[in-house]
Motif scaffolding. Structure first.
Motif, PDB file in Angstrom:
ATOM      1  N   PRO A 151       0.805  -1.225   0.000  1.00 59.95           N
ATOM      2  CA  PRO A 151       0.000   0.000   0.000  1.00 59.95           C
ATOM      3  C   PRO A 151       0.844   1.285   0.000  1.00 59.95           C
ATOM      4  CG  PRO A 151      -0.918  -1.572   1.556  1.00 59.95           C
ATOM      5  CD  PRO A 151       0.331  -2.196   1.003  1.00 59.95           C
ATOM      6  N   ARG A 152       1.962   1.245   0.717  1.00 57.00           N
ATOM      7  CA  ARG A 152       2.804   2.448   0.751  1.00 57.00           C
ATOM      8  C   ARG A 152       3.438   2.690  -0.620  1.00 57.00           C
ATOM      9  NH1 ARG A 152       7.924   4.613   3.061  1.00 57.00           N
ATOM     10  NH2 ARG A 152       7.354   6.749   3.577  1.00 57.00           N
TER      11      ARG A 152
ATOM     12  N   LYS B 101      11.026  11.588  12.333  1.00 58.51           N
ATOM     13  CA  LYS B 101      11.185  12.448  11.150  1.00 58.51           C
ATOM     14  C   LYS B 101       9.870  13.131  10.800  1.00 58.51           C
ATOM     15  CE  LYS B 101      14.294   8.955   9.259  1.00 58.51           C
ATOM     16  NZ  LYS B 101      14.317   7.951   8.168  1.00 58.51           N
ATOM     17  N   ARG B 102       8.970  13.131  11.705  1.00 58.11           N
ATOM     18  CA  ARG B 102       7.616  13.654  11.547  1.00 58.11           C
ATOM     19  C   ARG B 102       7.051  13.421  10.133  1.00 58.11           C
ATOM     20  NH1 ARG B 102       8.090  20.233  12.460  1.00 58.11           N
ATOM     21  NH2 ARG B 102       8.692  20.764  10.380  1.00 58.11           N
ATOM     22  N   ILE B 103       7.201  12.182   9.690  1.00 60.10           N
ATOM     23  CA  ILE B 103       6.729  11.787   8.368  1.00 60.10           C
ATOM     24  C   ILE B 103       5.205  11.666   8.396  1.00 60.10           C
ATOM     25  CG2 ILE B 103       6.743   9.866   6.727  1.00 60.10           C
ATOM     26  CD1 ILE B 103       9.619   9.328   7.577  1.00 60.10           C
ATOM     27  N   LEU B 104       4.565  12.274   7.422  1.00 61.88           N
ATOM     28  CA  LEU B 104       3.101  12.239   7.389  1.00 61.88           C
ATOM     29  C   LEU B 104       2.594  11.076   6.544  1.00 61.88           C
ATOM     30  CD1 LEU B 104       2.325  16.040   7.174  1.00 61.88           C
ATOM     31  CD2 LEU B 104       2.472  14.590   9.184  1.00 61.88           C
ATOM     32  N   ASN B 105       3.508  10.450   5.819  1.00 60.65           N
ATOM     33  CA  ASN B 105       3.154   9.284   5.012  1.00 60.65           C
ATOM     34  C   ASN B 105       4.139   8.166   5.323  1.00 60.65           C
ATOM     35  OD1 ASN B 105       0.948  10.218   3.033  1.00 60.65           O
ATOM     36  ND2 ASN B 105       2.456  11.856   2.918  1.00 60.65           N
ATOM     37  N   GLY B 106       4.119   7.724   6.535  1.00 57.12           N
ATOM     38  CA  GLY B 106       5.092   6.730   6.965  1.00 57.12           C
ATOM     39  C   GLY B 106       4.561   5.332   6.811  1.00 57.12           C
TER      40      GLY B 106
ATOM     41  N   LEU C 168      -7.944   4.856   5.499  1.00 56.68           N
ATOM     42  CA  LEU C 168      -7.358   6.194   5.678  1.00 56.68           C
ATOM     43  C   LEU C 168      -5.881   6.201   5.278  1.00 56.68           C
ATOM     44  CD1 LEU C 168      -8.860   7.281   9.117  1.00 56.68           C
ATOM     45  CD2 LEU C 168      -9.276   8.354   6.886  1.00 56.68           C
ATOM     46  N   TYR C 169      -5.261   5.023   5.369  1.00 51.69           N
ATOM     47  CA  TYR C 169      -3.843   4.939   5.036  1.00 51.69           C
ATOM     48  C   TYR C 169      -3.607   5.037   3.527  1.00 51.69           C
ATOM     49  CZ  TYR C 169       0.952   3.504   4.742  1.00 51.69           C
ATOM     50  OH  TYR C 169       2.288   3.499   4.471  1.00 51.69           O
TER      51      TYR C 169
END
Ligand code: SF4
Ligand code: SF4
Lengths: 310, 222
Positions: A176-177, B154-159, B194-195
């Protein structure tokens, strides 16, 4: 997929050939000869050379400057950019700077945390993440617009890629990523070094089932071990690295003076097995501080000569 | 709550060593809960300073006081009558209280007696962990109630990034990977959908990036 940019790497893969890239880590100093010597070792054996961006958060000559050296030598660079050190202003600005030298490939990364490097007390930026940087670069190229909305005169012409680590956790969201990265605009993917081939093949299969391998060029990452010590180090110390026990054992069972050779053998066997996978469109050979081995690996893996494309 | 940690006493001594009338000022709120700046800690710090001055043969007075809050006019005014007696205040409230005290008592030096660390929770006695960086534009609705801004290194918003391993973050085996927590939680509430969508570029102007912030609420102003 047809090529959308002047990138040689893109054209080669678009023509149905397996692409081959390698990497060149900039020096811890400003001597341009070290860059040229390293790059010269790779000339003709790979389609493009990734230039790392302060990898492991250790200060080095900038990726962009090093890419320019390569470009001037007639070697096609892949500009690596991490989101750790620059905000959206600097990132867009460096993309333009690279475009002004006709650098045609970009790889977007978040970068290792600075605690691994030589400035653990520094700030990090992470204004954008790697996926958002991919999206930004594609917007700049395809719409000819800055993030702020203004038009770009002579927009960048870049083949935009991202990294993927099929071995990081949680495994179930790795595909998915990948889908999200492709959605954001990643046209090629270079993967983490592959030692666990079964797991990698499972990941590619899942990606294929979602139709992702038709939407992006997946380049399988490989790194030859120089020694059994390196295999153990990668297994135990490098986050997100998956080195199965039998691979470590194979290295440690080899007499010391033959270990480098065995490391290269493993690397070549990996490429040969993965060449058979439909979803794999190329190889990214990361011979860390061992660039001189790349020509041999490329030749023995049957990836030489490199196709000529104009 | 705001979590603070004690400063090394040597550092505090360095600030106050030339003063002779010192008020150690605590706060009854967050810093009491995290055991860094409440009444008990005021007592301990004051005794330590008294001992230091006694050992130096110095005649210095160290008094103790703990206010309900140091971030409110009302409570800070309680020391208005006595403040002038002191030539230094060591505040062991959070950085907010320390500053408000300094603003209010303009002519008296106010020194910090704690390091203010983060907005967090008491996981267990003696263990406080971060939960929020007050980014001013909360995204918890999309991340299963787990904050990647404060909890991803790393305050990643798409981790998660490629360093996430067995539930822990690449920077330390003692740190949960925020994105592992987010995935687990989205699964638990059946919202993995949501991911699937890329989280767009965040507007950081409500964060510290936009300069010192203000909340103005005319509806409650008198
Ligand atoms: S998203 Fe922002 S406001 Fe919400 S918890 Fe995280 S830092 Fe705090
Ligand atoms: S391992 Fe997890 S918490 Fe750590 S930087 Fe990567 S995504 Fe963020």
């Amino acid at each position: 997929m047809s090529a959308k940019t002047p990138s040689k790497l893109e054209k080669i893969m678009a023509a149905g050939h397996l692409g081959v890239t390698s990497e060149c880590g900039p020096p811890r100093g400003s001597d341009p000869d070290t860059i040229r010597e390293k790059a010269e070792l790779l000339r003709g054996y790979v389609d493009a050379v990734n230039v790392t961006d302060n990898q492991t958060s250790v200060v080095r000559t900038s990726s962009l400057a090093t890419c320019i050296h390569l470009k001037l030598m007639g070697i096609e660079p892949v500009l690596q950019m991490v989101t750790r050190d620059r905000n959206r202003i600097a990132l867009q600005s460096d993309i333009l700077g690279a475009a002004s030298f006709d650098i045609f490939n970009l790889l977007c990364l978040s970068g290792d945390h600075q605690s691994f490097g030589d400035n653990p007390q520094g700030q990090n930026v992470h204004d954008l993440d790697s996926m958002q940087l991919v999206w930004t670069a594609r917007k700049m190229r395809d719409e000819g617009k800055f993030l702020g909305g203004a038009d770009i005169k002579r927009p960048p012409q870049m083949f935009v890629g991202a990294a993927a680590n099929p071995f990081a956790d949680p495994f179930e969201i790795r595909v998915p990523r990948l889908a999200k990265k492709i959605e954001a605009g990643a046209e090629f993917i270079q993967t983490q070094c592959i030692y666990n081939l079964d797991k990698f093949e499972l990941w590619v299969k899942q990606a294929q089932d979602r139709g992702l391998t038709e939407k992006t060029y997946i380049m399988a990452g490989v790194t030859p071990f120089k020694s059994a010590g390196m295999a153990k180090y990668m297994k135990n110390r490098v986050p997100g690295m998956d080195v199965p026990d039998d691979v470590v054992k194979r290295m440690s069972d080899t007499p010391k003076e033959k270990q480098a050779e065995e490391g290269v053998n493993i690397c070549i066997e990996t490429i040969q097995r993965l060449k058979e996978l439909d979803g794999v469109k190329g190889f990214h050979i990361m011979a860390i501080e061992w660039e001189e081995m790349v020509p041999d690996i490329v030749k023995r893996a049957g990836l030489y000569p490199r196709p000529e494309i104009d | 709550m705001i979590v603070a940690d004690k400063k090394p006493v040597e550092e505090i001594i360095e600030y106050v060593k030339d003063h002779s009338k010192i008020l150690v000022l605590g706060c009854n709120e967050c810093v009491t809960v995290c055991e860094a700046g409440g009444k008990k800690e005021v007592g301990i710090l004051a005794s330590t300073l008294r001992m230091y001055f006694a050992n130096q043969g110095r005649d210095a007075a160290v008094d103790e006081r703990t206010l309900e809050r140091q971030c409110d006019h009302e409570y800070l005014e309680e020391i208005r009558d006595i403040a002038d007696q002191y030539d230094a205040i060591v505040s062991i409230a959070c950085g907010v209280g320390i500053q408000f005290t300094a603003e209010k008592y303009l002519s008296i030096p106010v020194y910090p007696g704690v390091n203010t660390c983060f907005l967090g929770v008491t996981e267990q006695r003696g263990l406080w962990t971060e939960r929020c960086q007050a980014c001013g534009n909360c995204i918890l609705a999309y991340t299963g109630g787990i904050c990647p801004v404060s909890r991803c290194a790393k305050r990643i918003l798409n981790g998660p990034c490629g360093g996430s391993s067995k539930g822990t973050c690449e920077i330390s085996k003692d740190l949960d990977c925020a994105w592992q927590l987010i995935i687990d939680r989205l699964k638990a509430i059946d919202r993995l959908d949501l991911y699937e969508k890329m989280f767009p570029i965040k507007d950081w102007s409500t964060d510290r990036a936009g300069g010192p912030r203000k909340v103005v609420r005319e509806d409650v102003q008198i």
